[in-house]
Write a protein that holds these residues in place. Sequence first.
Motif, PDB file in Angstrom:
ATOM      1  N   GLU A   1       1.613   0.673   8.630  1.00  0.00           N
ATOM      2  CA  GLU A   1       1.798  -0.151   9.835  1.00  0.00           C
ATOM      3  C   GLU A   1       1.771  -1.634   9.463  1.00  0.00           C
ATOM      4  O   GLU A   1       1.300  -2.031   8.403  1.00  0.00           O
ATOM      5  CB  GLU A   1       0.685   0.143  10.843  1.00  0.00           C
ATOM      6  N   GLU A   2       2.277  -2.445  10.379  1.00  0.00           N
ATOM      7  CA  GLU A   2       2.270  -3.901  10.182  1.00  0.00           C
ATOM      8  C   GLU A   2       1.632  -4.563  11.400  1.00  0.00           C
ATOM      9  O   GLU A   2       2.232  -4.555  12.486  1.00  0.00           O
ATOM     10  CB  GLU A   2       3.704  -4.405   9.992  1.00  0.00           C
ATOM     11  N   PRO A   3       0.410  -5.103  11.302  1.00  0.00           N
ATOM     12  CA  PRO A   3      -0.401  -5.153  10.075  1.00  0.00           C
ATOM     13  C   PRO A   3      -1.022  -3.796   9.746  1.00  0.00           C
ATOM     14  O   PRO A   3      -1.115  -2.917  10.611  1.00  0.00           O
ATOM     15  CB  PRO A   3      -1.476  -6.181  10.434  1.00  0.00           C
ATOM     16  N   ARG A   4      -1.454  -3.637   8.515  1.00  0.00           N
ATOM     17  CA  ARG A   4      -2.025  -2.374   8.076  1.00  0.00           C
ATOM     18  C   ARG A   4      -3.333  -2.078   8.795  1.00  0.00           C
ATOM     19  O   ARG A   4      -4.134  -2.974   9.053  1.00  0.00           O
ATOM     20  CB  ARG A   4      -2.264  -2.407   6.570  1.00  0.00           C
ATOM     21  N   GLU A   5      -3.523  -0.799   9.105  1.00  0.00           N
ATOM     22  CA  GLU A   5      -4.724  -0.369   9.805  1.00  0.00           C
ATOM     23  C   GLU A   5      -5.762   0.212   8.855  1.00  0.00           C
ATOM     24  O   GLU A   5      -6.855   0.589   9.286  1.00  0.00           O
ATOM     25  CB  GLU A   5      -4.342   0.682  10.862  1.00  0.00           C
ATOM     26  N   THR A   6      -5.431   0.299   7.586  1.00  0.00           N
ATOM     27  CA  THR A   6      -6.367   0.818   6.593  1.00  0.00           C
ATOM     28  C   THR A   6      -6.014   0.228   5.241  1.00  0.00           C
ATOM     29  O   THR A   6      -4.989  -0.446   5.096  1.00  0.00           O
ATOM     30  CB  THR A   6      -6.299   2.360   6.534  1.00  0.00           C
ATOM     31  N   THR A   7      -6.846   0.484   4.257  1.00  0.00           N
ATOM     32  CA  THR A   7      -6.612  -0.046   2.918  1.00  0.00           C
ATOM     33  C   THR A   7      -6.299   1.091   1.946  1.00  0.00           C
ATOM     34  O   THR A   7      -6.527   2.270   2.233  1.00  0.00           O
ATOM     35  CB  THR A   7      -7.845  -0.802   2.398  1.00  0.00           C
ATOM     36  N   LEU A   8      -5.798   0.712   0.787  1.00  0.00           N
ATOM     37  CA  LEU A   8      -5.504   1.695  -0.246  1.00  0.00           C
ATOM     38  C   LEU A   8      -6.778   2.410  -0.677  1.00  0.00           C
ATOM     39  O   LEU A   8      -6.774   3.629  -0.911  1.00  0.00           O
ATOM     40  CB  LEU A   8      -4.847   1.008  -1.449  1.00  0.00           C
ATOM     41  N   ASP A   9      -7.875   1.683  -0.745  1.00  0.00           N
ATOM     42  CA  ASP A   9      -9.150   2.285  -1.145  1.00  0.00           C
ATOM     43  C   ASP A   9      -9.609   3.329  -0.125  1.00  0.00           C
ATOM     44  O   ASP A   9     -10.137   4.386  -0.497  1.00  0.00           O
ATOM     45  CB  ASP A   9     -10.222   1.204  -1.297  1.00  0.00           C
ATOM     46  N   GLU A  10      -9.424   3.046   1.162  1.00  0.00           N
ATOM     47  CA  GLU A  10      -9.851   3.982   2.199  1.00  0.00           C
ATOM     48  C   GLU A  10      -9.011   5.259   2.178  1.00  0.00           C
ATOM     49  O   GLU A  10      -9.533   6.365   2.371  1.00  0.00           O
ATOM     50  CB  GLU A  10      -9.763   3.300   3.570  1.00  0.00           C
ATOM     51  N   VAL A  11      -7.721   5.112   1.926  1.00  0.00           N
ATOM     52  CA  VAL A  11      -6.866   6.299   1.826  1.00  0.00           C
ATOM     53  C   VAL A  11      -7.261   7.116   0.599  1.00  0.00           C
ATOM     54  O   VAL A  11      -7.329   8.344   0.646  1.00  0.00           O
ATOM     55  CB  VAL A  11      -5.374   5.904   1.750  1.00  0.00           C
ATOM     56  N   ALA A  12      -7.536   6.427  -0.506  1.00  0.00           N
ATOM     57  CA  ALA A  12      -7.947   7.118  -1.725  1.00  0.00           C
ATOM     58  C   ALA A  12      -9.253   7.876  -1.504  1.00  0.00           C
ATOM     59  O   ALA A  12      -9.414   9.015  -1.973  1.00  0.00           O
ATOM     60  CB  ALA A  12      -8.099   6.115  -2.870  1.00  0.00           C
ATOM     61  N   ASP A  13     -10.186   7.263  -0.786  1.00  0.00           N
ATOM     62  CA  ASP A  13     -11.465   7.937  -0.485  1.00  0.00           C
ATOM     63  C   ASP A  13     -11.226   9.190   0.363  1.00  0.00           C
ATOM     64  O   ASP A  13     -11.878  10.220   0.164  1.00  0.00           O
ATOM     65  CB  ASP A  13     -12.403   6.982   0.256  1.00  0.00           C
ATOM     66  N   GLU A  14     -10.306   9.086   1.312  1.00  0.00           N
ATOM     67  CA  GLU A  14      -9.998  10.230   2.167  1.00  0.00           C
ATOM     68  C   GLU A  14      -9.449  11.404   1.350  1.00  0.00           C
ATOM     69  O   GLU A  14      -9.752  12.571   1.630  1.00  0.00           O
ATOM     70  CB  GLU A  14      -8.972   9.811   3.231  1.00  0.00           C
ATOM     71  N   LEU A  15      -8.666  11.087   0.327  1.00  0.00           N
ATOM     72  CA  LEU A  15      -8.074  12.119  -0.517  1.00  0.00           C
ATOM     73  C   LEU A  15      -8.976  12.499  -1.687  1.00  0.00           C
ATOM     74  O   LEU A  15      -8.649  13.412  -2.444  1.00  0.00           O
ATOM     75  CB  LEU A  15      -6.714  11.637  -1.053  1.00  0.00           C
ATOM     76  N   ASP A  16     -10.071  11.770  -1.846  1.00  0.00           N
ATOM     77  CA  ASP A  16     -11.019  11.998  -2.940  1.00  0.00           C
ATOM     78  C   ASP A  16     -10.353  11.832  -4.299  1.00  0.00           C
ATOM     79  O   ASP A  16     -10.522  12.640  -5.212  1.00  0.00           O
ATOM     80  CB  ASP A  16     -11.648  13.389  -2.836  1.00  0.00           C
ATOM     81  N   ILE A  17      -9.567  10.749  -4.436  1.00  0.00           N
ATOM     82  CA  ILE A  17      -8.942  10.411  -5.700  1.00  0.00           C
ATOM     83  C   ILE A  17      -9.151   8.927  -5.955  1.00  0.00           C
ATOM     84  O   ILE A  17      -9.632   8.196  -5.075  1.00  0.00           O
ATOM     85  CB  ILE A  17      -7.427  10.725  -5.705  1.00  0.00           C
ATOM     86  N   THR A  18      -8.799   8.446  -7.137  1.00  0.00           N
ATOM     87  CA  THR A  18      -8.966   7.038  -7.448  1.00  0.00           C
ATOM     88  C   THR A  18      -7.846   6.215  -6.817  1.00  0.00           C
ATOM     89  O   THR A  18      -6.774   6.744  -6.482  1.00  0.00           O
ATOM     90  CB  THR A  18      -8.955   6.804  -8.961  1.00  0.00           C
ATOM     91  N   ARG A  19      -8.110   4.937  -6.675  1.00  0.00           N
ATOM     92  CA  ARG A  19      -7.096   4.020  -6.140  1.00  0.00           C
ATOM     93  C   ARG A  19      -5.846   4.040  -7.019  1.00  0.00           C
ATOM     94  O   ARG A  19      -4.717   4.026  -6.522  1.00  0.00           O
ATOM     95  CB  ARG A  19      -7.684   2.604  -6.086  1.00  0.00           C
ATOM     96  N   GLN A  20      -6.030   4.086  -8.338  1.00  0.00           N
ATOM     97  CA  GLN A  20      -4.899   4.105  -9.268  1.00  0.00           C
ATOM     98  C   GLN A  20      -4.055   5.360  -9.070  1.00  0.00           C
ATOM     99  O   GLN A  20      -2.825   5.298  -9.026  1.00  0.00           O
ATOM    100  CB  GLN A  20      -5.377   4.040 -10.708  1.00  0.00           C
TER     101      GLN A  20
END
Length: 221
Positions: A174-193
Amino acid sequence: MSLFAEFHVPSEDFALSSTLGRLPDLVVEIDRVAAADELLTPYFWISDVDLDEFEAAAGADPSIEDLRRLDDFESASLYRATWTENVDTMVYASTQAGATILEAKGQRGVWNIRIRFDDREPLESFQEYAHRFDITYDLVKLYETEHPRTGSQYGLTEKQHAALDTAWEMGYFEEPRETTLDEVADELDITRQSLSQRLRRGHHALVASTIRVTPLAAEKA
């Protein structure tokens, strides 16, 4: 009906064999392959290695030339090069068959490659070409699709589909973004990279399976 094939290929039958041999921790991921004037130009990301060491090794690698660093993205760097004319490789086998390399990851002397064939005829041409030039490969998986309605039919792996879907649900696009890359990574239980790489490869697969193969619709007056 499109066919998707997944292969394991020794690096000497694909690309960057000497580079991968000199740098055992190096990970190379093909982003896309451009073709012009009978030359193939791969764009690829490299990670887990010192850039100076990589450039020194790749500069001496006979499978590529004209290496150029284009961009840096977090822990990976994007390069472009030209494949030298070497017909007895998986690269040229797929090109001659009119197939599309959707994904290719090289590490420790082995490439994991996913290729899309429009139907069985180019697949058979690919196999004949590989046999003629003694190209070694292991066919790991072969599956077909008719209607582009699922993630795999757009060239997405399950992990790429999950990453894109979760990021979309959480408002990352979305624009502006409603979440961060780190939060999505946490949700998936994987690293940001890992998430960043899955999103990037997923975007590439979607473009390769839709925009690159679908003619532009005529604009309405």
